[in-house]
Design a protein around this motif. Structure first.
Motif, short mmCIF file in Angstrom:
data_model
loop_
_atom_site.label_atom_id
_atom_site.label_comp_id
_atom_site.label_asym_id
_atom_site.label_seq_id
_atom_site.Cartn_x
_atom_site.Cartn_y
_atom_site.Cartn_z
N LEU A 77 3.08 -4.74 -11.57
CA LEU A 77 1.82 -5.31 -11.10
C LEU A 77 1.30 -4.33 -10.05
O LEU A 77 1.87 -4.20 -8.98
N ILE A 78 0.24 -3.61 -10.40
CA ILE A 78 -0.32 -2.59 -9.53
C ILE A 78 -1.80 -2.91 -9.33
O ILE A 78 -2.56 -2.96 -10.29
N THR A 84 -5.75 -0.17 -11.14
CA THR A 84 -5.23 -1.53 -11.31
C THR A 84 -4.66 -1.66 -12.72
O THR A 84 -5.29 -1.26 -13.69
N TYR A 85 -3.42 -2.22 -12.80
CA TYR A 85 -2.78 -2.48 -14.10
C TYR A 85 -1.92 -3.72 -13.97
O TYR A 85 -1.12 -3.85 -13.04
N LEU A 118 -6.80 -3.52 -16.67
CA LEU A 118 -6.69 -2.07 -16.57
C LEU A 118 -8.03 -1.58 -16.06
O LEU A 118 -9.06 -1.80 -16.71
N ALA A 119 -8.03 -0.99 -14.89
CA ALA A 119 -9.30 -0.60 -14.30
C ALA A 119 -9.10 0.57 -13.35
O ALA A 119 -8.04 0.75 -12.77
N VAL A 120 -10.13 1.36 -13.23
CA VAL A 120 -10.21 2.37 -12.18
C VAL A 120 -10.85 1.65 -11.00
O VAL A 120 -11.97 1.18 -11.09
N ALA A 126 -4.34 -3.54 -1.20
CA ALA A 126 -3.48 -3.22 -2.33
C ALA A 126 -2.37 -4.25 -2.49
O ALA A 126 -1.84 -4.77 -1.51
N HIS A 127 -2.01 -4.53 -3.77
CA HIS A 127 -0.91 -5.41 -4.12
C HIS A 127 0.02 -4.63 -5.04
O HIS A 127 -0.45 -4.03 -6.00
#
Length: 144
Positions: A77-78, A84-85, A118-120, A126-127
């Motif tokens: 989990l980013i 972001t993913y 999924l994103a730029v 931040a997590h």
């Protein structure tokens, strides 16, 4: 007990993969170039998870290998301001740390669901975390 656990993993993969594919196809209908690329990636990931679950339910050895990869895809989990993913199929139990002053730990869970991000770019705070359900499922597949 082992058979029940593997069947449960397979059922969650099939249900989450099928539901995720339907939502990604629905997301593809109004063709927008930026959103369509992410939807195609999501469609491929959900199709892979669905196939892995079907093979696992059929007691195919490839099903164990593919399901292990499917669980590893659901593990991170980013969510950072740059990237972001997150992926889950069937459910999740996320343990995460918010990297903001003051930093804190969090726990979220949901079952009978799917999700793909999924994103730029992403949130200002931040997590970073892991999906404990995917980790336990991966361990169950490896230690069978």
């Amino acid at each position: 007990m082992r058979t029940i656990l593997l069947r449960l993993i397979g059922i969650l993969e099939v249900a989450g993969g099928c539901y995720g594919m339907i939502l990604m196809l629905y997301r593809l209908l109004p063709f927008r170039a930026s959103d369509s690329v992410v939807a195609l990636i999501g469609l491929a990931l959900y199709a892979f998870v669905l196939v892995a679950g079907v093979l696992l339910l059929e007691n195919d050895e490839r099903g164990v290998r593919y399901s292990s990869w499917a669980q590893l895809l659901q593990l991170p989990l980013i969510a950072t301001p740059v990237f972001t993913y997150a992926l889950h199929c069937g459910g999740y139990v996320n343990v995460f740390a918010t990297l903001h002053l003051p930093p804190h730990l969090g726990l979220t869970s949901h079952f009978a669901s799917q999700g793909f991000v999924l994103a730029v770019g992403g949130p200002a705070a931040a997590h970073l975390g892991i999906n404990l359900l995917a980790l336990l499922s991966w361990l169950a597949l490896k230690l069978r």
